[in-house]
Design a protein around this motif. Structure first.
Motif, PDB file in Angstrom:
ATOM      1  N   ASP A 110       0.823  -1.203   0.000  1.00 60.73           N
ATOM      2  CA  ASP A 110       0.000   0.000   0.000  1.00 60.73           C
ATOM      3  C   ASP A 110       0.868   1.268   0.000  1.00 60.73           C
ATOM      4  O   ASP A 110       0.500   2.268  -0.611  1.00 60.73           O
ATOM      5  CB  ASP A 110      -0.915   0.034   1.223  1.00 60.73           C
ATOM      6  CG  ASP A 110      -2.002  -1.021   1.179  1.00 60.73           C
ATOM      7  OD1 ASP A 110      -2.399  -1.431   0.069  1.00 60.73           O
ATOM      8  OD2 ASP A 110      -2.469  -1.435   2.254  1.00 60.73           O
TER       9      ASP A 110
ATOM     10  N   CYS B 120       2.931  -3.113  -8.487  1.00 57.04           N
ATOM     11  CA  CYS B 120       2.300  -1.853  -8.882  1.00 57.04           C
ATOM     12  C   CYS B 120       3.058  -1.169 -10.020  1.00 57.04           C
ATOM     13  O   CYS B 120       2.686  -0.070 -10.444  1.00 57.04           O
ATOM     14  CB  CYS B 120       2.144  -0.923  -7.682  1.00 57.04           C
ATOM     15  SG  CYS B 120       3.672  -0.422  -6.893  1.00 57.04           S
TER      16      CYS B 120
ATOM     17  N   THR C  23      -1.849   1.715  -8.861  1.00 55.74           N
ATOM     18  CA  THR C  23      -2.758   1.061  -7.924  1.00 55.74           C
ATOM     19  C   THR C  23      -2.054  -0.079  -7.214  1.00 55.74           C
ATOM     20  O   THR C  23      -0.997  -0.533  -7.636  1.00 55.74           O
ATOM     21  CB  THR C  23      -4.001   0.495  -8.655  1.00 55.74           C
ATOM     22  OG1 THR C  23      -3.580  -0.534  -9.556  1.00 55.74           O
ATOM     23  CG2 THR C  23      -4.744   1.583  -9.410  1.00 55.74           C
ATOM     24  N   THR C  24      -2.685  -0.555  -6.151  1.00 55.94           N
ATOM     25  CA  THR C  24      -2.189  -1.756  -5.483  1.00 55.94           C
ATOM     26  C   THR C  24      -2.481  -2.949  -6.398  1.00 55.94           C
ATOM     27  O   THR C  24      -3.195  -2.836  -7.392  1.00 55.94           O
ATOM     28  CB  THR C  24      -2.905  -1.957  -4.127  1.00 55.94           C
ATOM     29  OG1 THR C  24      -4.285  -2.106  -4.368  1.00 55.94           O
ATOM     30  CG2 THR C  24      -2.634  -0.796  -3.187  1.00 55.94           C
TER      31      THR C  24
ATOM     32  N   ASP D 246      -4.444  -5.326  -6.034  1.00 53.81           N
ATOM     33  CA  ASP D 246      -5.876  -5.642  -6.144  1.00 53.81           C
ATOM     34  C   ASP D 246      -6.700  -4.472  -6.707  1.00 53.81           C
ATOM     35  O   ASP D 246      -7.915  -4.471  -6.653  1.00 53.81           O
ATOM     36  CB  ASP D 246      -6.441  -6.093  -4.788  1.00 53.81           C
ATOM     37  CG  ASP D 246      -6.313  -5.048  -3.695  1.00 53.81           C
ATOM     38  OD1 ASP D 246      -5.777  -3.961  -3.965  1.00 53.81           O
ATOM     39  OD2 ASP D 246      -6.742  -5.342  -2.577  1.00 53.81           O
ATOM     40  N   GLY D 247      -6.008  -3.482  -7.278  1.00 53.33           N
ATOM     41  CA  GLY D 247      -6.688  -2.406  -7.991  1.00 53.33           C
ATOM     42  C   GLY D 247      -7.096  -1.208  -7.167  1.00 53.33           C
ATOM     43  O   GLY D 247      -7.736  -0.281  -7.674  1.00 53.33           O
ATOM     44  N   ARG D 248      -6.744  -1.175  -5.885  1.00 55.81           N
ATOM     45  CA  ARG D 248      -7.094  -0.021  -5.062  1.00 55.81           C
ATOM     46  C   ARG D 248      -6.159   1.146  -5.341  1.00 55.81           C
ATOM     47  O   ARG D 248      -5.003   0.962  -5.649  1.00 55.81           O
ATOM     48  CB  ARG D 248      -7.021  -0.385  -3.568  1.00 55.81           C
ATOM     49  CG  ARG D 248      -8.110  -1.346  -3.141  1.00 55.81           C
ATOM     50  CD  ARG D 248      -8.013  -1.733  -1.677  1.00 55.81           C
ATOM     51  NE  ARG D 248      -6.816  -2.529  -1.464  1.00 55.81           N
ATOM     52  CZ  ARG D 248      -5.850  -2.214  -0.599  1.00 55.81           C
ATOM     53  NH1 ARG D 248      -5.940  -1.145   0.149  1.00 55.81           N
ATOM     54  NH2 ARG D 248      -4.797  -2.980  -0.467  1.00 55.81           N
ATOM     55  N   LEU D 249      -6.692   2.349  -5.201  1.00 53.70           N
ATOM     56  CA  LEU D 249      -5.896   3.561  -5.378  1.00 53.70           C
ATOM     57  C   LEU D 249      -5.257   3.946  -4.070  1.00 53.70           C
ATOM     58  O   LEU D 249      -5.753   3.751  -3.030  1.00 53.70           O
ATOM     59  CB  LEU D 249      -6.756   4.716  -5.859  1.00 53.70           C
ATOM     60  CG  LEU D 249      -7.332   4.552  -7.247  1.00 53.70           C
ATOM     61  CD1 LEU D 249      -8.248   5.723  -7.567  1.00 53.70           C
ATOM     62  CD2 LEU D 249      -6.249   4.458  -8.285  1.00 53.70           C
TER      63      LEU D 249
END
Length: 122
Positions: free
Chosen positions: A43, A86, A116-117, A119-122
């Motif tokens: 993250d 990433c 992004t991470t 898993d696609g999180r910003l």
């Protein structure tokens, strides 16, 4: 990625604790994070890359104690995996503060895409 590297100790450097804290500062901000280990970089790297870039110092506790994190193969593997997931090219330096080994991870600012991470999180 030399921009911003001028204040970082060179790879393999040994610093006195006072010089280390004076050079980097004790307060975390968007360009400086302290981590005990390389376990939570998935993250931290994307977040830093999407802002101004900066440095993640491995081997410093939340209480700002120098607990140590040598740049061994396991640490390098974790850093590399998190950066590759990433798509951010980081630079890594091993330093000593007194007798305590620390690992510095220099994260560049990424301007040409969204990072992004895994898993696609910003």
């Amino acid at each position: 990625m030399t921009d911003g590297d001028h204040h970082l100790p060179r790879d393999g450097a040994t610093l006195r604790p006072r010089a280390f804290w004076r050079r980097l500062g004790r307060l975390e901000h968007e360009r400086l994070e302290f981590k005990r280990s390389a376990n939570h970089l998935r993250d931290a790297i994307p977040a830093m890359a999407m802002s101004e870039g900066g440095v993640i110092v491995l081997g410093v506790s939340d209480e700002r104690e120098l607990v140590g994190r040598a740049l061994d193969q396991e640490t390098l593997d974790r850093i590399t995996a998190a950066a590759c997931e990433c798509g951010v090219e980081v630079r890594v330096r091993a330093v000593r503060v007194g007798r305590v080994p620390l690992t510095l991870v220099r994260v560049p600012a990424v301007r040409d895409r969204i990072v992004t991470t895994a898993d696609g999180r910003l």
